[in-house]
Design a protein around this motif. Structure first.
Motif, PDB file in Angstrom:
ATOM      1  N   GLU A 224       0.822  -1.215   0.000  1.00  0.00           N
ATOM      2  CA  GLU A 224       0.000   0.000   0.000  1.00  0.00           C
ATOM      3  C   GLU A 224       0.858   1.268   0.000  1.00  0.00           C
ATOM      4  N   LYS A 225       1.966   1.253   0.764  1.00  0.00           N
ATOM      5  CA  LYS A 225       2.851   2.427   0.772  1.00  0.00           C
ATOM      6  C   LYS A 225       3.608   2.548  -0.540  1.00  0.00           C
ATOM      7  N   GLY A 226       3.966   1.404  -1.118  1.00  0.00           N
ATOM      8  CA  GLY A 226       4.665   1.410  -2.400  1.00  0.00           C
ATOM      9  C   GLY A 226       3.825   2.027  -3.511  1.00  0.00           C
ATOM     10  N   PHE A 227       2.497   1.802  -3.453  1.00  0.00           N
ATOM     11  CA  PHE A 227       1.597   2.380  -4.451  1.00  0.00           C
ATOM     12  C   PHE A 227       1.085   3.760  -4.039  1.00  0.00           C
ATOM     13  N   GLY A 228       1.524   4.251  -2.879  1.00  0.00           N
ATOM     14  CA  GLY A 228       1.111   5.577  -2.432  1.00  0.00           C
ATOM     15  C   GLY A 228      -0.348   5.638  -2.037  1.00  0.00           C
ATOM     16  N   LEU A 229      -0.858   4.546  -1.419  1.00  0.00           N
ATOM     17  CA  LEU A 229      -2.276   4.475  -1.051  1.00  0.00           C
ATOM     18  C   LEU A 229      -2.485   4.869   0.404  1.00  0.00           C
ATOM     19  N   ASP A 230      -3.671   5.371   0.696  1.00  0.00           N
ATOM     20  CA  ASP A 230      -4.051   5.719   2.063  1.00  0.00           C
ATOM     21  C   ASP A 230      -4.430   4.440   2.798  1.00  0.00           C
ATOM     22  N   SER A 231      -3.674   4.082   3.839  1.00  0.00           N
ATOM     23  CA  SER A 231      -3.863   2.794   4.517  1.00  0.00           C
ATOM     24  C   SER A 231      -5.263   2.618   5.103  1.00  0.00           C
ATOM     25  N   SER A 232      -5.983   3.724   5.382  1.00  0.00           N
ATOM     26  CA  SER A 232      -7.331   3.618   5.962  1.00  0.00           C
ATOM     27  C   SER A 232      -8.339   3.066   4.951  1.00  0.00           C
ATOM     28  N   SER A 233      -8.010   3.125   3.657  1.00  0.00           N
ATOM     29  CA  SER A 233      -8.950   2.645   2.637  1.00  0.00           C
ATOM     30  C   SER A 233      -8.392   1.446   1.874  1.00  0.00           C
ATOM     31  N   VAL A 234      -7.476   0.709   2.540  1.00  0.00           N
ATOM     32  CA  VAL A 234      -6.830  -0.433   1.895  1.00  0.00           C
ATOM     33  C   VAL A 234      -7.071  -1.702   2.695  1.00  0.00           C
ATOM     34  N   LYS A 235      -7.419  -2.775   1.978  1.00  0.00           N
ATOM     35  CA  LYS A 235      -7.541  -4.095   2.581  1.00  0.00           C
ATOM     36  C   LYS A 235      -6.484  -4.992   1.950  1.00  0.00           C
ATOM     37  N   VAL A 236      -5.620  -5.579   2.780  1.00  0.00           N
ATOM     38  CA  VAL A 236      -4.573  -6.471   2.278  1.00  0.00           C
ATOM     39  C   VAL A 236      -4.972  -7.908   2.575  1.00  0.00           C
ATOM     40  N   GLU A 237      -5.056  -8.724   1.525  1.00  0.00           N
ATOM     41  CA  GLU A 237      -5.444 -10.129   1.679  1.00  0.00           C
ATOM     42  C   GLU A 237      -4.248 -11.036   1.418  1.00  0.00           C
ATOM     43  N   GLN A 238      -4.158 -12.078   2.216  1.00  0.00           N
ATOM     44  CA  GLN A 238      -3.066 -13.038   2.076  1.00  0.00           C
ATOM     45  C   GLN A 238      -3.471 -14.155   1.112  1.00  0.00           C
ATOM     46  N   PHE A 239      -2.581 -14.442   0.149  1.00  0.00           N
ATOM     47  CA  PHE A 239      -2.835 -15.518  -0.808  1.00  0.00           C
ATOM     48  C   PHE A 239      -1.634 -16.449  -0.849  1.00  0.00           C
ATOM     49  N   PRO A 240      -1.882 -17.763  -0.796  1.00  0.00           N
ATOM     50  CA  PRO A 240      -0.743 -18.693  -0.886  1.00  0.00           C
ATOM     51  C   PRO A 240      -0.220 -18.775  -2.319  1.00  0.00           C
ATOM     52  N   MET A 241       1.105 -18.811  -2.452  1.00  0.00           N
ATOM     53  CA  MET A 241       1.729 -19.020  -3.757  1.00  0.00           C
ATOM     54  C   MET A 241       2.181 -20.478  -3.814  1.00  0.00           C
ATOM     55  N   VAL A 242       1.574 -21.244  -4.694  1.00  0.00           N
ATOM     56  CA  VAL A 242       1.877 -22.668  -4.794  1.00  0.00           C
ATOM     57  C   VAL A 242       2.728 -22.902  -6.037  1.00  0.00           C
ATOM     58  N   LEU A 243       3.970 -23.334  -5.840  1.00  0.00           N
ATOM     59  CA  LEU A 243       4.870 -23.631  -6.953  1.00  0.00           C
ATOM     60  C   LEU A 243       5.041 -25.145  -7.082  1.00  0.00           C
ATOM     61  N   HIS A 244       4.879 -25.644  -8.301  1.00  0.00           N
ATOM     62  CA  HIS A 244       5.004 -27.096  -8.573  1.00  0.00           C
ATOM     63  C   HIS A 244       4.081 -27.917  -7.674  1.00  0.00           C
ATOM     64  N   ALA A 245       2.818 -27.557  -7.600  1.00  0.00           N
ATOM     65  CA  ALA A 245       1.872 -28.329  -6.779  1.00  0.00           C
ATOM     66  C   ALA A 245       1.698 -29.718  -7.383  1.00  0.00           C
ATOM     67  N   PRO A 246       1.667 -30.745  -6.553  1.00  0.00           N
ATOM     68  CA  PRO A 246       1.465 -32.103  -7.094  1.00  0.00           C
ATOM     69  C   PRO A 246       0.131 -32.187  -7.826  1.00  0.00           C
ATOM     70  N   GLU A 247       0.147 -32.758  -9.039  1.00  0.00           N
ATOM     71  CA  GLU A 247      -1.077 -32.812  -9.841  1.00  0.00           C
ATOM     72  C   GLU A 247      -2.117 -33.731  -9.207  1.00  0.00           C
ATOM     73  N   LYS A 248      -1.659 -34.802  -8.601  1.00  0.00           N
ATOM     74  CA  LYS A 248      -2.600 -35.745  -8.003  1.00  0.00           C
ATOM     75  C   LYS A 248      -2.031 -36.227  -6.676  1.00  0.00           C
ATOM     76  N   PHE A 249      -2.849 -36.150  -5.645  1.00  0.00           N
ATOM     77  CA  PHE A 249      -2.413 -36.584  -4.319  1.00  0.00           C
ATOM     78  C   PHE A 249      -3.140 -37.889  -3.994  1.00  0.00           C
ATOM     79  N   GLU A 250      -2.400 -38.997  -4.022  1.00  0.00           N
ATOM     80  CA  GLU A 250      -3.004 -40.325  -3.839  1.00  0.00           C
ATOM     81  C   GLU A 250      -3.494 -40.520  -2.408  1.00  0.00           C
ATOM     82  N   MET A 251      -4.760 -40.927  -2.264  1.00  0.00           N
ATOM     83  CA  MET A 251      -5.338 -41.224  -0.954  1.00  0.00           C
ATOM     84  C   MET A 251      -6.074 -42.564  -1.032  1.00  0.00           C
ATOM     85  N   CYS A 252      -6.066 -43.281   0.071  1.00  0.00           N
ATOM     86  CA  CYS A 252      -6.757 -44.570   0.111  1.00  0.00           C
ATOM     87  C   CYS A 252      -7.907 -44.494   1.111  1.00  0.00           C
ATOM     88  N   ARG A 253      -9.119 -44.718   0.623  1.00  0.00           N
ATOM     89  CA  ARG A 253     -10.292 -44.659   1.502  1.00  0.00           C
ATOM     90  C   ARG A 253     -10.494 -46.005   2.188  1.00  0.00           C
TER      91      ARG A 253
END
Length: 656
Positions: free
Chosen positions: A625-654
């Motif tokens: 927000e400071k880097g973009f010169g935004l007023d912090s009172s009108s900014v909402k920062v949301e956390q997002f996970p960055m997934v690199l090389h996520a396994p295409e299929k996760f084997e599970m046994c029921r």
């Protein structure tokens, strides 16, 4: 080239020439304080062959390296009026040759490392003249005091101080020329050094002749800074003023040589009365003039340091815009174009300068560390310049011999400067390597992050966004909801933005805005484009900013809204009935996404090092927000996970 830039580079005035003296030549102009002293050495016997050979090397270095390469050829490679290695890279990256980023990062880092040692060596060389009168005085506290004062005043800008620079540097260069001419007039044989044979003779007969080039190189270290500051003064002003500057520099070097030849067989140690800081620059002055000379030299050294500090701020600003450096806070202390102040860099430079002074203590010791980093920068500039000339379709009959000549000259300087490595050169190389590491990590992490950012078509979501905007069963999140996007196409958006609006917590708004900032390859431009995606519901704004422009999204967004309202394109009045009746403007809320590395990522060792280093640097850098010169009172920062090389299929046994 714009009309303004054409005017800047084609016109010259007396005032323009004076300003050029004050801004451009500080670094190269103070080199007579230490070059001849370094070549001769304190306790070596003064030898006419070494004097003439050294002077010949200096003259031809200033002629071939500074005059021909930088003043004539490189100054022609301007990016809409601006110069410097990053401005040159911004030009040649249009060739789409990916590896050119390597010389850009190495060169920029080396130039920054040079900015840490230039102020200490310039100020120390000037202040040590006091030892002519007080041989035992400790100059370290004085040097540190001057440096601290210099860095403290940076936050106030250089508008007022700058008016003092030009006349002071005119006095300085005039003094250099007059002092040199007086000595030459009594010993004209020193002019034999204009013959390049003496340079060849020195390199051939002197046992350490080749390594003398490491000290000779100090006479041209300011050439790269000269190119970087081109945008402040204009090409023609630099080229014309350089005639005067080079003349005074050569006169002073040859004047020092004439003085030394008259004392052949003696040593600087004896000539100065066993002063450990003996300097032919001060020794050739009349005793009554020495106090005046010391004061003028100190002022010139301060001005030289100021130019390097301002140049470092500009360099970091360009690096940020080109995604080479973490976001840091930038202030604009005056209304001068291009005048900026970066607090974090200012105090880091001060700490580095104080560390250099405390480590080396005397300018004679600093000479051993000086030059090794900047010669790397010059080689990198030559490589980029080669591709610039190719891009401009210059004949290969010109390019090949010119580039080969300068790679040979700068390669020789590099080998000669390597001799300095164990004597202090390692300090600037370590600093340069640290800066290269930061720039490389930041660039690679941004590249990796971009590769794993999923982009979707906005058309897919137009219907649901229009329906969400009028769905009264969902509480209204904001009247105007604004998302920053890295997507370069107006019909696309990051999947995480749509996830934030529709799933993370459905966010109903009367109007949605997607804002993209595009950093251009030219330094100064402010443009924007508005794309209507859903009338009265969804708009996209693209800002096209030059790489030296401040990123003040809050102010720029308000200006765009004001313009759109005046043109009747949009109604920003609040949709709440009571507020709408009274023409109250609706609220604006920015949503920024902050990534973190997901535990589900399956990284290679290299990716793990890069991304972990990146997120560590991100914690130390300016928030989004400071880097973009935004007023912090009108900014909402949301956390997002960055997934690199996520396994295409996760084997599970029921099991039952």
């Amino acid at each position: 080239m714009s009309a303004h830039n054409h005017q800047l580079h084609s016109k010259f005035t007396v005032a323009g020439l004076l300003i050029t003296l004050g801004i451009i030549y500080g670094d190269i102009g103070t080199s007579p304080l230490y070059v001849m002293k370094a070549i001769i050495g304190l306790k070596h016997t003064i030898d006419e062959n070494i004097i003439l050979g050294g002077l010949s090397c200096i003259f031809w270095t200033l002629t071939l390296q500074t005059t021909l390469k930088y003043v004539i050829i490189t100054l022609s490679a301007d990016n809409h009026g601006e110069g410097g290695i990053f401005a040159l890279y911004a030009l040649v990256k249009r060739t789409k040759i990916q590896w050119l980023i390597v010389p850009a990062i190495i060169g920029g880092s080396a130039l920054l490392a040079d900015g840490i040692i230039t102020p200490p060596i310039s100020v120390a060389s000037a202040v040590e003249g006091i030892r002519t009168f007080y041989p035992t005085i400790d100059t370290v506290p004085i040097v540190i005091g001057i440096l601290v004062a210099l860095f403290i005043i940076q936050q106030f800008g250089t508008k007022l101080v700058g008016k003092f620079f030009a006349p002071m540097m005119l006095v300085w260069f005039s003094m250099l020329g007059i002092l040199g001419a007086i000595q030459i007039s009594s010993n004209l044989q020193v002019l034999h050094a204009l013959n390049p044979y003496y340079a060849y003779h020195l390199l051939k007969i002197h046992p350490d002749g080749f390594y003398v080039l490491g000290f000779v190189f100090l006479c041209t270290t300011g050439a790269e800074a000269l190119y970087s500051d081109m945008g402040h003064c204009g090409r023609k002003n630099i080229r014309i003023s350089w005639i005067f500057v080079k003349t005074t520099l050569v006169l002073n070097y040859f004047g020092q040589g004439a003085y030394l030849i008259k004392h052949e067989g003696d040593t600087l140690w004896n000539l100065s009365g066993h002063n450990s800081n003996a300097n032919p620059f001060y020794l050739m002055m009349e005793s009554w003039f020495q106090p005046i000379g010391i004061i003028i030299a100190t002022m010139a050294a301060v001005i030289a340091s100021q130019a390097l500090i301002s140049g470092s701020f500009t360099l970091i600003n360009e690096a940020m815009r080109l995604n080479f450096w973490p976001k840091v806070k930038i202030k604009y202390p005056t209304d001068l174009k291009g005048q900026l102040y970066i607090p974090s860099i200012n105090w880091l430079l001060l700490a580095g300068c104080i560390g250099i002074v405390l480590h080396f203590r005397e300018s004679g010791n600093m000479e051993a560390a000086y030059g090794l980093a900047i010669v790397l920068c010059m080689i990198m500039t030559t490589i980029l310049l080669n591709y610039y000339l190719i891009m401009k379709r210059v004949s290969m009959l010109f390019i090949i011999p010119i580039i080969a000549l300068y790679l040979a000259i700068e390669g020789s300087f590099l080998i000669a400067n390597l001799d300095k490595f164990p004597h202090g050169g390692y300090v600037t190389l370590m600093i340069a390597c640290l800066l290269i590491g930061i720039m490389t990590v930041w660039f690679l992490a941004k590249k990796i992050s971009k590769a794993y950012t999923k982009i979707v078509k906005i058309d897919t979501y137009k219907k649901v966004l229009a329906e969400l905007s009028v769905d009264l069963s969902i509480p209204k999140y904001a009247t105007h909801l604004i998302y920053m996007t890295n997507s370069t196409r107006s019909d696309e958006i990051e999947e995480k933005v749509m996830y934030s609006i529709l799933q993370k917590r459905p966010k109903r708004a009367d109007m949605y805005w997607f804002v993209h900032v595009n950093i251009l390859s030219e330094p100064y431009k402010r443009e924007y484009r508005v794309t209507e995606i859903i009338k009265d519901d969804l708009y996209r704004i693209d800002f096209n900013l030059g790489f030296r422009e401040p990123t003040k999204i809050n102010l720029m967004f308000k200006e765009v809204i004001r313009d759109m309202v005046q043109n009747g394109e949009v109604d920003v009045t609040s949709r709440y009935e009571s507020l709408n009746k009274n023409n109250i403007i609706g609220d604006f809320k920015f949503v920024l996404s902050e990534k973190f590395l997901s535990n589900d990522s399956d990284l290679t060792f290299f990716e793990k090092v890069v991304m972990n280093s990146y997120f560590l640097l991100k914690k130390l850098s300016l928030s989004e927000e400071k880097g973009f010169g935004l007023d912090s009172s009108s900014v909402k920062v949301e956390q997002f996970p960055m997934v690199l090389h996520a396994p295409e299929k996760f084997e599970m046994c029921r099991i039952r």
